[in-house]
Design a protein around this motif. Structure first.
Motif, PDB file in Angstrom:
ATOM      1  N   LEU A 135       0.804  -1.220   0.000  1.00 32.70           N
ATOM      2  CA  LEU A 135       0.000   0.000   0.000  1.00 32.70           C
ATOM      3  C   LEU A 135       0.839   1.272   0.000  1.00 32.70           C
ATOM      4  N   VAL A 136       1.752   1.389   0.947  1.00 29.11           N
ATOM      5  CA  VAL A 136       2.517   2.631   1.087  1.00 29.11           C
ATOM      6  C   VAL A 136       3.400   2.891  -0.134  1.00 29.11           C
ATOM      7  N   PRO A 137       4.122   1.885  -0.666  1.00 36.67           N
ATOM      8  CA  PRO A 137       4.877   2.142  -1.905  1.00 36.67           C
ATOM      9  C   PRO A 137       3.996   2.648  -3.046  1.00 36.67           C
ATOM     10  N   MET A 138       2.777   2.117  -3.144  1.00 38.20           N
ATOM     11  CA  MET A 138       1.888   2.583  -4.207  1.00 38.20           C
ATOM     12  C   MET A 138       1.483   4.033  -3.983  1.00 38.20           C
ATOM     13  N   TRP A 139       1.322   4.452  -2.739  1.00 38.01           N
ATOM     14  CA  TRP A 139       1.013   5.854  -2.456  1.00 38.01           C
ATOM     15  C   TRP A 139       2.117   6.743  -3.012  1.00 38.01           C
ATOM     16  N   PHE A 140       3.366   6.371  -2.773  1.00 38.79           N
ATOM     17  CA  PHE A 140       4.485   7.178  -3.256  1.00 38.79           C
ATOM     18  C   PHE A 140       4.538   7.201  -4.784  1.00 38.79           C
ATOM     19  N   VAL A 141       4.267   6.063  -5.430  1.00 37.80           N
ATOM     20  CA  VAL A 141       4.271   6.018  -6.887  1.00 37.80           C
ATOM     21  C   VAL A 141       3.257   6.997  -7.459  1.00 37.80           C
ATOM     22  N   ILE A 142       2.045   7.013  -6.881  1.00 35.58           N
ATOM     23  CA  ILE A 142       0.994   7.899  -7.385  1.00 35.58           C
ATOM     24  C   ILE A 142       1.285   9.351  -7.042  1.00 35.58           C
ATOM     25  N   ALA A 143       1.701   9.617  -5.812  1.00 37.04           N
ATOM     26  CA  ALA A 143       1.839  10.998  -5.334  1.00 37.04           C
ATOM     27  C   ALA A 143       3.101  11.687  -5.838  1.00 37.04           C
ATOM     28  N   TRP A 144       4.198  10.962  -5.981  1.00 36.70           N
ATOM     29  CA  TRP A 144       5.479  11.591  -6.296  1.00 36.70           C
ATOM     30  C   TRP A 144       5.856  11.518  -7.775  1.00 36.70           C
ATOM     31  N   TRP A 145       5.335  10.556  -8.494  1.00 32.94           N
ATOM     32  CA  TRP A 145       5.757  10.413  -9.893  1.00 32.94           C
ATOM     33  C   TRP A 145       4.597  10.612 -10.853  1.00 32.94           C
ATOM     34  N   SER A 146       3.608  11.341 -10.416  1.00 39.54           N
ATOM     35  CA  SER A 146       2.455  11.619 -11.267  1.00 39.54           C
ATOM     36  C   SER A 146       2.792  12.696 -12.295  1.00 39.54           C
ATOM     37  N   ASP A 147       2.147  12.592 -13.467  1.00 37.40           N
ATOM     38  CA  ASP A 147       2.253  13.634 -14.480  1.00 37.40           C
ATOM     39  C   ASP A 147       1.237  14.741 -14.243  1.00 37.40           C
ATOM     40  N   ALA A 148       0.311  14.501 -13.307  1.00 34.50           N
ATOM     41  CA  ALA A 148      -0.731  15.480 -13.009  1.00 34.50           C
ATOM     42  C   ALA A 148      -0.211  16.513 -12.020  1.00 34.50           C
ATOM     43  N   ASP A 149      -1.055  17.494 -11.730  1.00 33.32           N
ATOM     44  CA  ASP A 149      -0.724  18.488 -10.713  1.00 33.32           C
ATOM     45  C   ASP A 149      -0.399  17.787  -9.394  1.00 33.32           C
ATOM     46  N   ARG A 150       0.636  18.251  -8.699  1.00 32.11           N
ATOM     47  CA  ARG A 150       1.104  17.576  -7.491  1.00 32.11           C
ATOM     48  C   ARG A 150       0.016  17.486  -6.423  1.00 32.11           C
ATOM     49  N   ASP A 151      -0.744  18.559  -6.220  1.00 30.40           N
ATOM     50  CA  ASP A 151      -1.804  18.527  -5.206  1.00 30.40           C
ATOM     51  C   ASP A 151      -2.913  17.546  -5.590  1.00 30.40           C
ATOM     52  N   VAL A 152      -3.261  17.549  -6.864  1.00 27.94           N
ATOM     53  CA  VAL A 152      -4.289  16.609  -7.344  1.00 27.94           C
ATOM     54  C   VAL A 152      -3.813  15.175  -7.152  1.00 27.94           C
ATOM     55  N   ALA A 153      -2.554  14.913  -7.501  1.00 23.81           N
ATOM     56  CA  ALA A 153      -2.012  13.566  -7.375  1.00 23.81           C
ATOM     57  C   ALA A 153      -1.977  13.111  -5.921  1.00 23.81           C
ATOM     58  N   ARG A 154      -1.589  14.005  -5.036  1.00 24.65           N
ATOM     59  CA  ARG A 154      -1.528  13.611  -3.622  1.00 24.65           C
ATOM     60  C   ARG A 154      -2.912  13.372  -3.041  1.00 24.65           C
ATOM     61  N   ARG A 155      -3.884  14.139  -3.483  1.00 26.70           N
ATOM     62  CA  ARG A 155      -5.254  13.879  -3.022  1.00 26.70           C
ATOM     63  C   ARG A 155      -5.735  12.518  -3.521  1.00 26.70           C
ATOM     64  N   ALA A 156      -5.433  12.211  -4.787  1.00 29.68           N
ATOM     65  CA  ALA A 156      -5.834  10.913  -5.332  1.00 29.68           C
ATOM     66  C   ALA A 156      -5.122   9.777  -4.607  1.00 29.68           C
ATOM     67  N   ALA A 157      -3.830   9.959  -4.338  1.00 30.74           N
ATOM     68  CA  ALA A 157      -3.070   8.923  -3.645  1.00 30.74           C
ATOM     69  C   ALA A 157      -3.573   8.728  -2.219  1.00 30.74           C
ATOM     70  N   THR A 158      -3.891   9.838  -1.548  1.00 32.68           N
ATOM     71  CA  THR A 158      -4.373   9.742  -0.176  1.00 32.68           C
ATOM     72  C   THR A 158      -5.754   9.104  -0.127  1.00 32.68           C
ATOM     73  N   ARG A 159      -6.591   9.423  -1.105  1.00 31.03           N
ATOM     74  CA  ARG A 159      -7.911   8.788  -1.167  1.00 31.03           C
ATOM     75  C   ARG A 159      -7.764   7.291  -1.392  1.00 31.03           C
ATOM     76  N   PHE A 160      -6.861   6.921  -2.284  1.00 29.82           N
ATOM     77  CA  PHE A 160      -6.568   5.504  -2.514  1.00 29.82           C
ATOM     78  C   PHE A 160      -6.143   4.830  -1.216  1.00 29.82           C
ATOM     79  N   LEU A 161      -5.250   5.481  -0.473  1.00 27.34           N
ATOM     80  CA  LEU A 161      -4.730   4.891   0.757  1.00 27.34           C
ATOM     81  C   LEU A 161      -5.819   4.765   1.815  1.00 27.34           C
ATOM     82  N   LEU A 162      -6.648   5.807   1.972  1.00 24.66           N
ATOM     83  CA  LEU A 162      -7.694   5.769   2.988  1.00 24.66           C
ATOM     84  C   LEU A 162      -8.707   4.664   2.698  1.00 24.66           C
TER      85      LEU A 162
END
Length: 475
Positions: A135-162
């Motif tokens: 789970l946690v490695p996937m959060w980093f993949v989505i949040a840190w290496w996204s091509d999208a806006d960083r805030d959007v990516a982190r929200r998506a990654a955090t929603r995935f994690l929750l």
């Protein structure tokens, strides 16, 4: 060999993350290719036949709670493990580029090794531990290496994690309840109560995902980089379906949840197809299509039949390779045109990049279940299982789900044809970024095309694993 198959990519992945300053991205990717290839060869070589457990390892772990380091591969888990190792190799090959981060390669290896641990675990607590490691490695993949806006990516990654952590909590409580009732944690000895089955089903339905617990998926896919989307679709969703197969399908209390699984999955097939038809973003379209494909798998599981078991495993593997191919094709378009908007990419890819267009179209028609390609057999076997009703559903419920699934197939054909027309056909709108497949893309997507065709033409490579000798051994 099963221990080495897990340990090699896991250890190499950790070393790449810790030593990311001392190795180039291209070198890290080639190291990842080597590690995952070794893992894949070991997973393939450990197979001893469908009867029994291959490569079994069983040693004491946490004696106070009866947990053991019990690993091995069965006729159900081996195809999942082999597909996971194969996808991990292709993801590392995709990352062979000068601008690749060694840390991203390391995360891919850790996620792949963790998924292999899930499929190789024969102890419920050990399976859960590997479940969480991904789970946690996937959060980093989505949040840190996204091509999208960083805030959007982190929200998506955090929603995935929750969402997934909540599902994991329900699964853990279900395992604890089952272990307290039965006194053992071995998967073959676990005897979940009705309460435990409900909790496990809810937790795994989040990860599969089953409508209406799917809402984390489209945002996660649209924000993730190409390898992140491939891992989510081809590997991560399979943790949910595999969990349903080993925990829920064999249970005497499956009848408590089976009607709800059948109805929710068939509604999801229809709803996801309608959602796909409304999409302009190609990655979101593929993400919504995954919900429908997983719907066929869950429908098959709800029947608790031989055909249902075969359909669930074949459908999961077929979805892994077909959707992986679709996301790699979408990633190639994103690399060229800087967008996954179908309007932004433009029409006429047949004339602008013919091999890329042909690969996308083949993956698209495989996704809708064209005979002769891998996607066909999972869907047909799921429909057959629903038609035969199975041992836990009533005929009205099973046939209602069957009818909805057939409507979903018609709608799927509509959105696939629409996507093909918007991208591949029509008057070419030539762009400077137009170019056909490069060598790396040919190798990665060519390997997946080969598997899609072989499984479509020779389905018995998987189906021969499931017969009377394997009834009820989903654990």
């Amino acid at each position: 060999m099963i221990v080495a198959a897990l340990a090699v990519p896991f250890v190499v992945g950790l070393l790449l993350m810790l030593g990311r300053r001392f190795v180039s991205g291209r070198a890290a990717a080639w190291i990842g290719v080597a590690a995952t290839t070794v893992s894949m060869v070991l997973v393939a070589a450990v197979w001893e036949g469908r009867e029994g457990v291959s490569g079994e390892v069983d040693v004491a772990w946490i004696e106070s709670v009866g947990a053991r380091l019990h690993l091995g591969l069965t006729a159900v888990s081996w195809p999942f493990a082999l597909m996971t190792a194969f996808i991990a190799v292709l993801c590392c090959l995709w990352l062979v580029a000068d601008d690749t981060s060694p840390a991203l390669v390391g995360l891919v290896l850790v996620i792949g090794a963790s998924a292999l641990g899930v499929f190789g675990s024969l102890d419920a607590l050990l399976l859960f531990v590997f479940f969480e490691l991904a789970l946690v490695p996937m959060w980093f993949v989505i949040a840190w290496w996204s091509d999208a806006d960083r805030d959007v990516a982190r929200r998506a990654a955090t929603r995935f994690l929750l969402f997934t952590v909540t599902g994991s909590a329900l699964l853990l409580v279900g395992i604890v309840v089952a272990a307290v009732e039965g006194g053992r944690l071995e998967l073959t000895a676990l005897r979940p109560t009705a309460v435990a089955i409900v909790l496990m089903t809810l937790g795994l339905a989040v990860k599969t995902p089953v409508v209406p617990l799917h809402t984390w998926l489209p945002d996660a896919h649209s924000s993730a980089p190409t390898v992140g989307s491939v891992l989510l679709a081809s590997v991560f969703l399979k943790l949910g379906t595999y969990g349903l197969i080993v925990f829920v399908l064999p249970s005497d209390h499956l009848g408590v949840v089976a009607p709800y699984l059948a109805v929710a999955s068939s509604v999801g097939i229809v709803w996801s197809a309608l959602a796909c038809y409304a999409q302009d973003d190609l990655k979101r379209l593929i993400a919504y299509s995954s919900i429908g494909h997983m719907g066929f798998v869950v429908l098959a599981i709800s029947t608790r039949s031989e055909a249902g078991l075969a359909a669930a495993v074949f459908g999961s593997v077929a979805h892994g390779v077909v959707t992986g191919l679709l996301f790699f094709a979408a990633g190639s378009m994103k690399d060229r045109y800087g967008t996954t908007s179908m309007a932004g990419i433009g029409r006429g890819l047949y004339g602008r990049a013919p091999w890329l267009a042909a690969t996308f179209v083949l993956a698209a028609v495989a996704s809708l279940g064209l005979p002769g390609l891998a996607g066909f057999w999972g869907e047909v076997l799921s429909l057959r299982a629903a038609y035969d009703v199975g041992s836990v559903l009533t005929r009205p419920v099973a046939w209602t789900a069957l009818g909805l699934a057939l409507v979903g197939i018609a709608l799927t054909t509509a959105y696939v044809v629409r996507a093909v027309r918007l991208l591949a056909q029509g008057e070419p709108s030539a762009l400077e970024a137009d170019r056909d497949l490069g060598r790396r893309e040919v190798v990665v997507m060519g390997a997946l095309v080969a598997v899609v065709v072989v499984l479509g033409l020779v389905p018995q490579l998987l189906l021969d694993l499931y017969g009377p000798v394997y009834v009820g051994v989903a654990r």
